[in-house]
Motif scaffolding. Structure first.
Motif, PDB file in Angstrom:
ATOM      1  N   SER A 123     -15.955 -21.203  -4.058  1.00 15.00           N
ATOM      2  CA  SER A 123     -15.735 -20.841  -2.648  1.00 15.00           C
ATOM      3  C   SER A 123     -15.178 -22.026  -1.867  1.00 15.00           C
ATOM      4  O   SER A 123     -14.237 -21.874  -1.074  1.00 15.00           O
ATOM      5  CB  SER A 123     -17.054 -20.370  -2.031  1.00 15.00           C
ATOM      6  OG  SER A 123     -16.890 -20.056  -0.680  1.00 15.00           O
TER       7      SER A 123
ATOM      8  N   ASN B 299     -14.216 -23.788   8.039  1.00 16.10           N
ATOM      9  CA  ASN B 299     -15.423 -24.616   8.039  1.00 16.10           C
ATOM     10  C   ASN B 299     -15.760 -25.134   6.641  1.00 16.10           C
ATOM     11  O   ASN B 299     -16.194 -26.274   6.485  1.00 16.10           O
ATOM     12  CB  ASN B 299     -16.616 -23.812   8.584  1.00 16.10           C
ATOM     13  CG  ASN B 299     -16.496 -23.535  10.065  1.00 16.10           C
ATOM     14  OD1 ASN B 299     -15.762 -24.218  10.767  1.00 16.10           O
ATOM     15  ND2 ASN B 299     -17.185 -22.517  10.548  1.00 16.10           N
ATOM     16  N   GLU B 300     -15.553 -24.292   5.630  1.00 19.88           N
ATOM     17  CA  GLU B 300     -15.863 -24.706   4.254  1.00 19.88           C
ATOM     18  C   GLU B 300     -15.023 -25.902   3.822  1.00 19.88           C
ATOM     19  O   GLU B 300     -15.466 -26.726   3.029  1.00 19.88           O
ATOM     20  CB  GLU B 300     -15.623 -23.533   3.286  1.00 19.88           C
ATOM     21  CG  GLU B 300     -16.776 -22.577   3.188  1.00 19.88           C
ATOM     22  CD  GLU B 300     -16.636 -21.655   1.995  1.00 19.88           C
ATOM     23  OE1 GLU B 300     -17.219 -21.934   0.943  1.00 19.88           O
ATOM     24  OE2 GLU B 300     -15.908 -20.649   2.112  1.00 19.88           O
TER      25      GLU B 300
ATOM     26  N   SER C 164     -11.390 -22.448  -0.288  1.00 15.67           N
ATOM     27  CA  SER C 164     -11.182 -22.835   1.105  1.00 15.67           C
ATOM     28  C   SER C 164     -10.198 -23.994   1.217  1.00 15.67           C
ATOM     29  O   SER C 164      -9.271 -23.963   2.041  1.00 15.67           O
ATOM     30  CB  SER C 164     -12.524 -23.233   1.732  1.00 15.67           C
ATOM     31  OG  SER C 164     -12.335 -23.950   2.922  1.00 15.67           O
TER      32      SER C 164
ATOM     33  N   ASP D  79     -22.603 -16.448   5.899  1.00 15.51           N
ATOM     34  CA  ASP D  79     -21.150 -16.390   6.119  1.00 15.51           C
ATOM     35  C   ASP D  79     -20.405 -16.058   4.832  1.00 15.51           C
ATOM     36  O   ASP D  79     -19.307 -15.517   4.864  1.00 15.51           O
ATOM     37  CB  ASP D  79     -20.653 -17.743   6.634  1.00 15.51           C
ATOM     38  CG  ASP D  79     -21.344 -18.158   7.912  1.00 15.51           C
ATOM     39  OD1 ASP D  79     -21.279 -17.395   8.876  1.00 15.51           O
ATOM     40  OD2 ASP D  79     -21.950 -19.245   7.942  1.00 15.51           O
ATOM     41  N   VAL D  80     -20.999 -16.428   3.700  1.00 21.26           N
ATOM     42  CA  VAL D  80     -20.418 -16.176   2.382  1.00 21.26           C
ATOM     43  C   VAL D  80     -21.478 -15.490   1.527  1.00 21.26           C
ATOM     44  O   VAL D  80     -22.648 -15.886   1.546  1.00 21.26           O
ATOM     45  CB  VAL D  80     -19.971 -17.484   1.691  1.00 21.26           C
ATOM     46  CG1 VAL D  80     -19.412 -17.202   0.299  1.00 21.26           C
ATOM     47  CG2 VAL D  80     -18.938 -18.218   2.538  1.00 21.26           C
TER      48      VAL D  80
ATOM     49  N   VAL E  65     -14.827 -19.194   8.633  1.00 17.23           N
ATOM     50  CA  VAL E  65     -15.653 -19.681   7.514  1.00 17.23           C
ATOM     51  C   VAL E  65     -14.800 -20.479   6.537  1.00 17.23           C
ATOM     52  O   VAL E  65     -15.203 -21.545   6.061  1.00 17.23           O
ATOM     53  CB  VAL E  65     -16.340 -18.498   6.796  1.00 17.23           C
ATOM     54  CG1 VAL E  65     -17.059 -18.980   5.534  1.00 17.23           C
ATOM     55  CG2 VAL E  65     -17.333 -17.823   7.717  1.00 17.23           C
TER      56      VAL E  65
ATOM     57  N   MET F 145     -23.597 -26.902   4.372  1.00 16.61           N
ATOM     58  CA  MET F 145     -23.642 -25.568   3.786  1.00 16.61           C
ATOM     59  C   MET F 145     -25.058 -25.333   3.272  1.00 16.61           C
ATOM     60  O   MET F 145     -25.614 -26.174   2.580  1.00 16.61           O
ATOM     61  CB  MET F 145     -22.636 -25.441   2.634  1.00 16.61           C
ATOM     62  CG  MET F 145     -22.778 -24.135   1.842  1.00 16.61           C
ATOM     63  SD  MET F 145     -21.668 -24.048   0.401  1.00 16.61           S
ATOM     64  CE  MET F 145     -20.138 -23.594   1.202  1.00 16.61           C
TER      65      MET F 145
ATOM     66  N   ILE G 229     -16.152 -13.524   1.746  1.00 19.30           N
ATOM     67  CA  ILE G 229     -16.058 -14.448   2.885  1.00 19.30           C
ATOM     68  C   ILE G 229     -15.932 -13.614   4.145  1.00 19.30           C
ATOM     69  O   ILE G 229     -15.020 -12.794   4.271  1.00 19.30           O
ATOM     70  CB  ILE G 229     -14.854 -15.386   2.707  1.00 19.30           C
ATOM     71  CG1 ILE G 229     -15.035 -16.203   1.421  1.00 19.30           C
ATOM     72  CG2 ILE G 229     -14.702 -16.316   3.900  1.00 19.30           C
ATOM     73  CD1 ILE G 229     -13.780 -16.886   0.935  1.00 19.30           C
TER      74      ILE G 229
ATOM     75  N   ASP H 239     -23.468 -24.864   9.082  1.00 21.43           N
ATOM     76  CA  ASP H 239     -22.044 -24.647   9.383  1.00 21.43           C
ATOM     77  C   ASP H 239     -21.493 -23.497   8.556  1.00 21.43           C
ATOM     78  O   ASP H 239     -20.652 -22.723   9.017  1.00 21.43           O
ATOM     79  CB  ASP H 239     -21.261 -25.932   9.099  1.00 21.43           C
ATOM     80  CG  ASP H 239     -21.691 -27.062  10.013  1.00 21.43           C
ATOM     81  OD1 ASP H 239     -21.288 -27.049  11.188  1.00 21.43           O
ATOM     82  OD2 ASP H 239     -22.444 -27.945   9.570  1.00 21.43           O
ATOM     83  N   VAL H 240     -21.967 -23.395   7.310  1.00 25.08           N
ATOM     84  CA  VAL H 240     -21.616 -22.270   6.439  1.00 25.08           C
ATOM     85  C   VAL H 240     -22.879 -21.857   5.688  1.00 25.08           C
ATOM     86  O   VAL H 240     -23.474 -22.667   4.972  1.00 25.08           O
ATOM     87  CB  VAL H 240     -20.516 -22.633   5.423  1.00 25.08           C
ATOM     88  CG1 VAL H 240     -20.248 -21.451   4.490  1.00 25.08           C
ATOM     89  CG2 VAL H 240     -19.230 -23.040   6.128  1.00 25.08           C
TER      90      VAL H 240
END
Length: 812
Positions: A667, A416-417, A671, A653-654, A413, A620, A408, A636-637
C-alpha cells in the motif's frame, strides 16, 4: 440525502469545475463531487430545498447532459459513437484538404474547382459543414460557457476554429468588394485549418476516451464479477432468480465452476473457493459448514448450499466497488491546488491570445499573421493535461490496489501514505494469528481442569479475543461449563463474576495489582512464561490468586517479512500492546521492531499515536479490533485488516482484504509510485504549456523565425492529454513486491507435526505439486529444503493444507 448522477459531455477539468459550480449554486446542496473519468457526480442535498429535477436542470443549463446514475463509466457504445463520428470527420477533412491544397499541388481535380477561387472556396465550405455539425457541441458548450464567464476547453476550441472561419469569411468579403485581389483569396482563407483543428482535437479526445476507459477497467471488472442470477432453494425446489431478489436467510445452491452470487454462510456441503478476484489471495480456500463465502468469488469444486447473510446492495463486492468509486471521485490536497490553476488557465489563455493579436497588429505584421498567431495560442493550450494529471493516476492506483486486495478509501489517503515514516502495529490479530491457544496452566490449589472450567465459564459471556482460547481448551479437556451470575467486564483489566457461589476475578497483572492481590507464590512461573513471550491470565478467588494460565498466539510469517521491508524503506516500526513489557520484549526478539510500547490500556492507544505525531512523525496505525478504532482515526493513515471488526474497518483509511502484513508495504509502495506518477504528469503538462504557448504566440519569431502553425498546435494539444493518461496507465503494471517474478530461491522450512514416513511423503508431494518447485523433506530434522520461485505464503499454505504446521521459513 445523497444521490448519484451520470453526467455526459465533460471533456476537461474546466468542464468538471463548471458542472460543480452549476450544482453548488442550488439551495440545500451541501456537497458536490464530480468525476470526469467515470462521468459521474455525487450530490448531498436537503430534499426539502432541492430535488433531482432541479439538479439535472442545473447541469443541462450549464451545457451538459445529466440523469440518475445507471452506468457512469465510458461504455463501448459511447466509444463506438465517438469512433464513427471521428471517421466521418476524417472523410470530410480529407475531401476538404484535397480541395484546399489543389492550388499548390498538381493532382487530378476538376479545373473549375482548381482554377476558380470562388468555386474552390464553396467546395471547402461544403466539406467543412459536416465537421461542424458532427462536432457542434464544441461551439454550443464553448460559447455558452464563455457567455457565462466560465470558459472551458470547448471555449478555446470554439474561439480558435471560429476565428479561422470568421477571418476566412472576412477575406471572401474583401475579395468580393475588390479590396483584396482574387488571386490571393485561396491563401487568405482558413476553412481547412478550422476543419483540421476540430478533427485533430476530436481524434485526441477519442484516444483520451479510450485511455480513460482503461483507467476504469478495475471497476468494470469488479462490476462483472457478480452473476446475474442465482439458484435459490425454495421449499426443497430449485428456482432461478435474479440476485437482486435474494433476501437475507434465503438458501442458495452453488455448483462446481459457478460464481457465488452474494455473501453468505455454508450450511451444507464442502468445496474449494478461489477468492483471488476479491482478496488477491492466490491459493484456493477450503470451505465447509459454517464457513463464510463472498459474492463474486468462484466455486472450484463440488457443490454446496449456503444461507444469504447480505443482500446484493450490502455485499462485500458492492462495498468494494463503492469504496473504489468514492476514492476515484475524491480529491487529494494536491488536486485542489491544480483545480485552482485550471480555473484561471482558460481565461488566461484567452487574454494571451488577445494580447498576441494586438501585439502583431501594432508592430505591423498584418491581420493574417496576427489572427493565425492568436488562433495557434488558443488551440495549443491544454487545460486537459493539467486537469487529468492527478485524477487519472488516482483512478488507476485505487483500481490496482483493489485488484490486489488493498482498498484505499480516498485520494488524500494516497497522498498521506507517501509521507509515512512510522508504522504502529497492534499485536493481537495483526502481528499474530489472532488465534490464541492455552499453553500452560498452573495452580497451587486447583486442578488444571478446574482452573479452565472457571475461566471458560466466565469468558463465555465475554467478547475478548482470548475467550475462544479458554472455551476451546475446555472442549479439549472435556470440561463442562457452568452457569455464572453477576458478570461484569472490567475495561482493559479483565472480567469478574460468580461461579458456584464464589466470586472470581479473571484478568491481567494490572488487575491483580489494582486489587492488591499477592502473587509472590507464582513469581517463578510468571517469570518463566513471560520470558517465552506468552500472555498471562490470572484467576483470583476472594482476593487470593488461585490460578495462572499462559496464552500463546503464533506470529504470522508475513509479519516479520513486512517489518524487514519497512526497515529497508527507512520507516520506523512500533508494536503497541497491552502485554507485560517482558513478554512484549520476548515477542520482539522474533519480529525485531524498532520500538515496543507495552502495558498500554485500549483507551490509551490513541494518546500514544498523538504523542508520536507531536514528535513530528507521520503515523500509520494498523489494527483489527474495536479498541483500535480511536487510534485508527487519530493516525495520519489507519489500516484495518479485512477480517477484523466492522468498527475498526469503518474507522480505517485503508482496508486489507487479505490477512497479510506485507500488503501494508504494498500500500505504501503504491502510494509512492502514484505520487511520483502525478508529479511526472504535472511536470509534462506544465512544460508543454510553458513551452507551447510562447512559441504559438510568436515570442521566438523575431529571434529565430520560429512560429507554430495552428494545425500543428491542435495536434499537439490533442496528444498532450493522451500522453498524461498513458503515463498514468503505467501504474497498472504495479505488483506487490512479494508477487514479482524472481529467480529460484533455496529455502529451509521448519515443519511441525511430521511423525512418520507417510507424513514426509505427504509434505513432499504437496510441495512438489507447486509450479517451478523442487523439495526434499528431512523427517528427523523436521524440515524441508525447497528451491522455488514462489512466495513464502504459498509454501506455507500448501503445507498447512496437507495438515502440518509451518514453524519458520528462511532463505539459505
Amino acid at each position: 440525502m445523497k444521490q448519484k448522477y451520470s453526467v455526459k459531455g465533460m471533456t476537461c477539468s474546466a468542464c468538471e469545475s463548471h458542472v460543480y459550480n452549476s450544482v453548488c449554486k442550488l439551495p440545500g446542496v451541501s456537497n458536490v463531487e464530480v468525476n470526469l473519468l467515470t462521468n459521474s457526480m455525487n450530490v448531498e442535498f436537503d430534499e426539502h430545498q432541492t430535488n433531482d429535477t432541479l439538479i439535472i436542470k442545473a447541469v443541462k443549463d450549464g451545457g451538459y447532459q445529466a440523469s440518475l446514475f445507471e452506468e457512469g463509466l465510458i461504455d463501448s457504445d459511447e466509444l463506438v459513437g465517438l469512433k464513427k463520428r471521428l471517421i466521418y470527420c476524417f472523410i470530410a477533412l480529407g475531401l476538404l484538404m484535397y480541395v484546399s491544397m489543389s492550388a499548390m499541388f498538381n493532382y487530378p481535380i476538376p479545373s473549375f474547382i482548381k482554377d476558380n477561387s470562388y468555386t474552390n472556396i464553396i467546395f471547402q465550405v461544403i466539406f467543412l459543414i459536416p465537421i461542424l455539425i458532427l462536432k457542434k457541441e464544441y461551439f454550443i458548450n464553448g460559447f455558452k460557457n464563455l457567455i457565462h464567464f466560465d470558459p472551458t476547453m470547448d471555449s478555446l476550441i470554439a474561439l480558435g476554429a471560429g476565428a479561422a472561419i470568421v477571418y476566412s469569411v472576412y477575406s471572401v468579403v474583401l475579395t468580393l468588394t475588390g479590396t483584396m485581389m482574387e488571386m490571393h483569396l485561396v491563401h487568405n482563407v482558413y476553412f481547412e485549418s478550422a476543419g483540421m483543428i476540430i478533427t485533430l482535437i476530436s481524434f485526441g479526445k477519442y484516444l483520451e476516451a479510450r485511455s480513460k476507459k482503461k483507467t476504469t477497467d478495475a471497476i468494470s471488472k469488479l462490476l462483472e464479477l457478480a452473476p446475474d442470477v442465482a439458484c435459490r432453494i425454495n421449499d426443497g425446489k430449485e428456482e432461478i432468480v435474479k440476485i437482486s431478489q435474494l433476501m437475507i436467510n434465503d438458501k442458495v445452491l452453488v455448483k462446481a465452476n459457478e460464481t457465488i452470487p452474494v455473501d453468505g454462510k455454508i450450511i451444507q456441503g464442502f468445496s474449494s473457493v478461489d477468492e483471488s478476484m476479491i482478496t488477491g489471495e492466490s491459493l484456493p480456500i477450503e470451505k465447509g459448514v459454517d464457513s463464510l463465502v463472498i459474492g463474486g468469488t468462484n466455486n472450484l469444486q463440488g457443490s454446496f448450499i449456503y444461507q444469504v447473510t447480505k443482500t446484493v446492495e450490502d455485499s462485500t463486492l458492492a462495498k468494494i466497488i463503492e469504496l473504489v468509486e468514492e476514492a476515484s471521485s475524491s480529491k487529494a490536497p494536491m488536486t485542489r491546488a491544480i483545480d485552482k490553476v485550471v480555473k484561471y488557465f482558460v481565461p488566461t489563455v484567452i487574454i494571451i491570445a488577445l494580447l498576441t493579436f494586438g501585439y502583431w497588429m501594432l508592430v505591423g505584421n498584418g491581420l493574417n499573421f496576427a489572427i493565425t498567431s492568436a488562433i495557434a495560442v488558443l488551440v495549443i493550450s491544454c487545460p486537459c493535461a493539467l486537469g487529468l494529471a492527478t485524477p487519472v493516476a488516482i483512478m488507476v492506483s485505487t483500481g490496482v490496489g483493489a485488484t490486489n486486495g488493498i482498498l484505499i478509501k480516498s485520494a488524500s489517503v494516497l497522498e498521506n501514505e507517501n509521507n509515512i515514516d512510522v508504522v504502529v502495529f497492534d499485536k493481537t490479530g495483526t502481528l499474530t494469528q489472532g488465534k490464541a491457544r492455552v499453553s500452560d496452566v498452573y495452580s497451587d490449589s486447583l486442578s488444571n481442569e478446574e482452573v479452565i472450567r472457571i475461566i471458560a465459564s466466565l469468558e463465555k459471556g465475554s467478547s475478548h479475543v482470548l475467550a475462544d482460547a479458554f472455551i476451546q481448551k475446555a472442549k479439549e479437556l472435556d470440561v463442562e461449563l457452568v452457569e455464572i451470575t453477576d458478570f461484569e467486564s472490567l475495561s482493559g483489566l479483565g472480567i469478574k463474576g460468580n461461579v458456584l457461589d464464589q466470586d472470581y476475578l479473571v484478568g491481567n497483572l494490572r488487575m491483580i495489582k489494582e486489587n492488591k492481590i499477592d502473587f509472590s507464590d507464582y513469581q517463578d512461573q510468571i517469570n518463566d512464561y513471560v520470558a517465552k513471550g506468552k500472555t498471562l491470565v490470572f484467576l483470583a478467588k476472594q482476593n487470593k490468586l488461585v490460578g495462572l494460565v499462559s496464552i500463546f498466539d503464533d506470529i504470522k510469517l508475513t509479519s516479520k517479512q513486512a517489518i524487514q521491508r519497512l526497515k529497508e524503506m527507512k520507516i520506523k516500526t512500533v508494536m503497541l500492546t497491552g502485554d507485560l513489557k517482558a513478554a512484549a520484549k520476548a515477542i520482539n526478539q522474533q519480529l525485531e521492531l524498532d520500538e515496543v510500547i507495552a502495558e498500554v490500556l485500549p483507551q490509551d492507544k490513541e494518546s500514544v499515536i498523538k504523542r508520536l505525531q507531536e514528535q513530528g512523525n507521520n503515523v500509520m496505525m494498523v489494527g483489527d479490533g474495536i479498541n483500535d478504532a480511536p487510534a485508527l482515526v487519530r493516525s495520519d493513515v489507519g489500516v484495518a485488516i479485512g477480517k477484523g471488526n466492522d468498527i475498526a474497518i469503518d474507522a480505517a483509511d485503508v482496508i486489507l482484504m487479505k490477512d497479510d502484513m506485507r500488503d501494508i508495504v504494498s500500500s505504501i509502495e503504491l502510494s509512492k509510485k502514484t505520487i511520483l506518477n502525478i508529479k511526472e504528469n504535472l511536470f509534462w503538462a506544465f512544460i508543454y504549456n510553458i513551452i507551447g504557448i510562447p512559441i504559438a504566440a510568436g515570442v521566438f519569431y523575431n529571434l529565430f523565425g520560429l512560429r507554430l502553425d495552428a494545425m500543428i498546435g491542435s495536434l499537439c494539444m490533442s496528444l498532450s492529454s493522451v500522453c498524461v493518461v498513458s503515463n498514468a496507465l503505467r501504474l497498472k503494471r504495479f505488483k506487490p513486491y512479494y508477487k514479482k517474478e524472481n529467480k529460484k530461491v533455496k529455502k529451509e522450512i521448519m515443519i511441525d507435526g511430521m511423525m512418520c514416513a507417510m507424513c514426509k511423503k505427504h509434505v513432499e508431494e504437496a510441495l512438489n505439486s507447486l509450479a517451478n518447485t523442487n523439495a526434499t523433506v528431512n523427517l528427523e530434522a523436521k524440515k524441508a529444503i525447497v528451491e522455488t520461485e514462489l512466495d513464502d505464503s504459498v509454501l506455507q499454505g500448501v503445507i498447512e493444507k496437507a495438515g502440518y504446521k509451518v514453524v519458520g521459513i528462511e532463505n539459505v
